[in-house]
Design an enzyme around this catalytic site. Sequence first.
Site, PDB file in Angstrom:
ATOM      1  N   ASP A 156       7.624   6.261   4.151  1.00 40.40           N
ATOM      2  CA  ASP A 156       7.507   4.978   4.850  1.00 40.40           C
ATOM      3  C   ASP A 156       7.060   3.853   3.924  1.00 40.40           C
ATOM      4  OD1 ASP A 156       8.255   6.168   7.290  1.00 40.40           O
ATOM      5  OD2 ASP A 156       6.194   6.778   7.697  1.00 40.40           O
ATOM      6  N   ALA A 165       0.857  -1.182   0.000  1.00 41.67           N
ATOM      7  CA  ALA A 165       0.000   0.000   0.000  1.00 41.67           C
ATOM      8  C   ALA A 165       0.892   1.230   0.000  1.00 41.67           C
ATOM      9  CB  ALA A 165      -0.900  -0.004   1.232  1.00 41.67           C
ATOM     10  N   MET A 166       0.962   1.922  -1.128  1.00 45.07           N
ATOM     11  CA  MET A 166       1.883   3.043  -1.298  1.00 45.07           C
ATOM     12  C   MET A 166       1.113   4.364  -1.271  1.00 45.07           C
ATOM     13  SD  MET A 166       4.354   1.444  -4.271  1.00 45.07           S
ATOM     14  CE  MET A 166       5.528   2.822  -4.177  1.00 45.07           C
ATOM     15  N   SER A 167       1.326   5.139  -0.214  1.00 44.26           N
ATOM     16  CA  SER A 167       0.621   6.408  -0.053  1.00 44.26           C
ATOM     17  C   SER A 167       1.332   7.563  -0.729  1.00 44.26           C
ATOM     18  CB  SER A 167       0.466   6.729   1.438  1.00 44.26           C
ATOM     19  OG  SER A 167       1.738   6.988   2.021  1.00 44.26           O
ATOM     20  N   GLY A 168       2.576   7.346  -1.135  1.00 40.97           N
ATOM     21  CA  GLY A 168       3.371   8.429  -1.709  1.00 40.97           C
ATOM     22  C   GLY A 168       4.339   9.019  -0.722  1.00 40.97           C
ATOM     23  N   GLY A 169       4.322   8.532   0.523  1.00 41.11           N
ATOM     24  CA  GLY A 169       5.236   9.001   1.550  1.00 41.11           C
ATOM     25  C   GLY A 169       6.480   8.134   1.631  1.00 41.11           C
ATOM     26  N   CYS A 171      -5.807  13.719   7.057  1.00 42.35           N
ATOM     27  CA  CYS A 171      -5.262  14.069   5.753  1.00 42.35           C
ATOM     28  C   CYS A 171      -6.252  14.819   4.873  1.00 42.35           C
ATOM     29  CB  CYS A 171      -4.806  12.799   5.038  1.00 42.35           C
ATOM     30  SG  CYS A 171      -6.134  11.579   4.781  1.00 42.35           S
ATOM     31  N   CYS A 185     -10.300   4.728   8.805  1.00 44.48           N
ATOM     32  CA  CYS A 185      -9.714   4.494   7.482  1.00 44.48           C
ATOM     33  C   CYS A 185      -9.039   3.123   7.428  1.00 44.48           C
ATOM     34  CB  CYS A 185      -8.722   5.602   7.152  1.00 44.48           C
ATOM     35  SG  CYS A 185      -7.964   5.473   5.510  1.00 44.48           S
TER      36      CYS A 185
END
Length: 402
Positions: free
Chosen positions: A25, A19-23, A209, A113
């Site tokens: 981590d 799961a890639m949020s763009g951050g 967010c 979430c």
Amino acid sequence: MLNSLDLPRAPRDTRVVVAMSGGVDSSVVAGLMQREGYDVIGVTLQLYDHGAAVHRAGSCCAGQDIHDARRVAERLGIPHYVLDYERRFKEAVIDRFADSYMNGETPVPCVACNQTVKFSDLLETARTLGADVLATGHYVRSEQEGAHRALYRPVDLDRDQSYFLFATTQAQLDFLRFPLGGLSKPAVRELAREFGLSVADKQDSQDICFVPNGKYSDVIRKLRPEAAEPGEIVHVDGRVLGRHDGIIHYTIGQRRGIGVATGEPLYVVHLDAPNRRVLVGPREALATRTLELRDVNWLGSTPLAENMSCEVFAKVRSTRPPTPARLTLENGQARVDLTDGETGVAPGQACVFFDSDSPGARVLGGGWIAKARPVGLSAAPDFSRAELRTHAVPVTATPVRG
């Protein structure tokens, strides 16, 4: 022989959806999995679009963040998909957030979430992609114990996100992996630089967010215009002190910006949503020892049983350490008695259980706070009436004995 994800097959034969949020981590998680030779697929969820949030520092899952996730996937040479979850996120998180505030609660949208969009919907999507596990960038640890996995606090307690994962079910936990649980934040950023990722120094995302500029009341007013209806500000001794422009502007424990002055420090003690009243009083009126919970999720090795009582360590805020408490399940109702008490506990928040207060404590589960009973008011106050009296009971009330 087990691989690093505790699965009995070679990494190349193990599909990992990240799961890639763009951050930084989640990007490092993808990098670690790719470096170890796993069959990695990156998935990014588009959860909302607030215009200003597209390029707002500290946002996630929108605009620039999706672009950053795509660039990381290209750098790592892994497939990457962007899924439109805006409608689901609005229904499961944003609408619930607004309704909770309208009901006089203080919600924790990050838990909602994780509970719905990420660990339910995305998890099922990962399964359809043939994944063996879903990996995320959360700072928690999980370990295999017998037939199932157990959840623990991370090595870096400054980044501990276990409070936000209490609602993870056992079935979900068995499918999830948290590769950053044994790393510190500086170590993660150093790995990002080692992998040559453009997000190595990117600012961390904010807790809420989807709230531009941190003004949650603006979001609620837009979704629920009736939430801004005015009402009375009432002292716990029964005095009407003034008027307010909507209970959505107040939270339990609030000290500043109440809008009235009496010559004494005042705090928001209770939000009477049905009557649109904000109850205020002295700090001692905030002292709370007994909590009633709803929707309890249990992750302990021993199942919960009716009419049981056990000692736990509880957190009612993500930033506070676990403290001694007693969990009681009686007649279908879960109750937590906080040994040392707490101040400013609000309905809608989470109460999370641990087996100790040590850095490596195991997460036993938790529940949503349905009612917080202030010890500074009567034992069962009728908040719909103004005739309330404070008794100045200190926060450190008599401990609950086992």
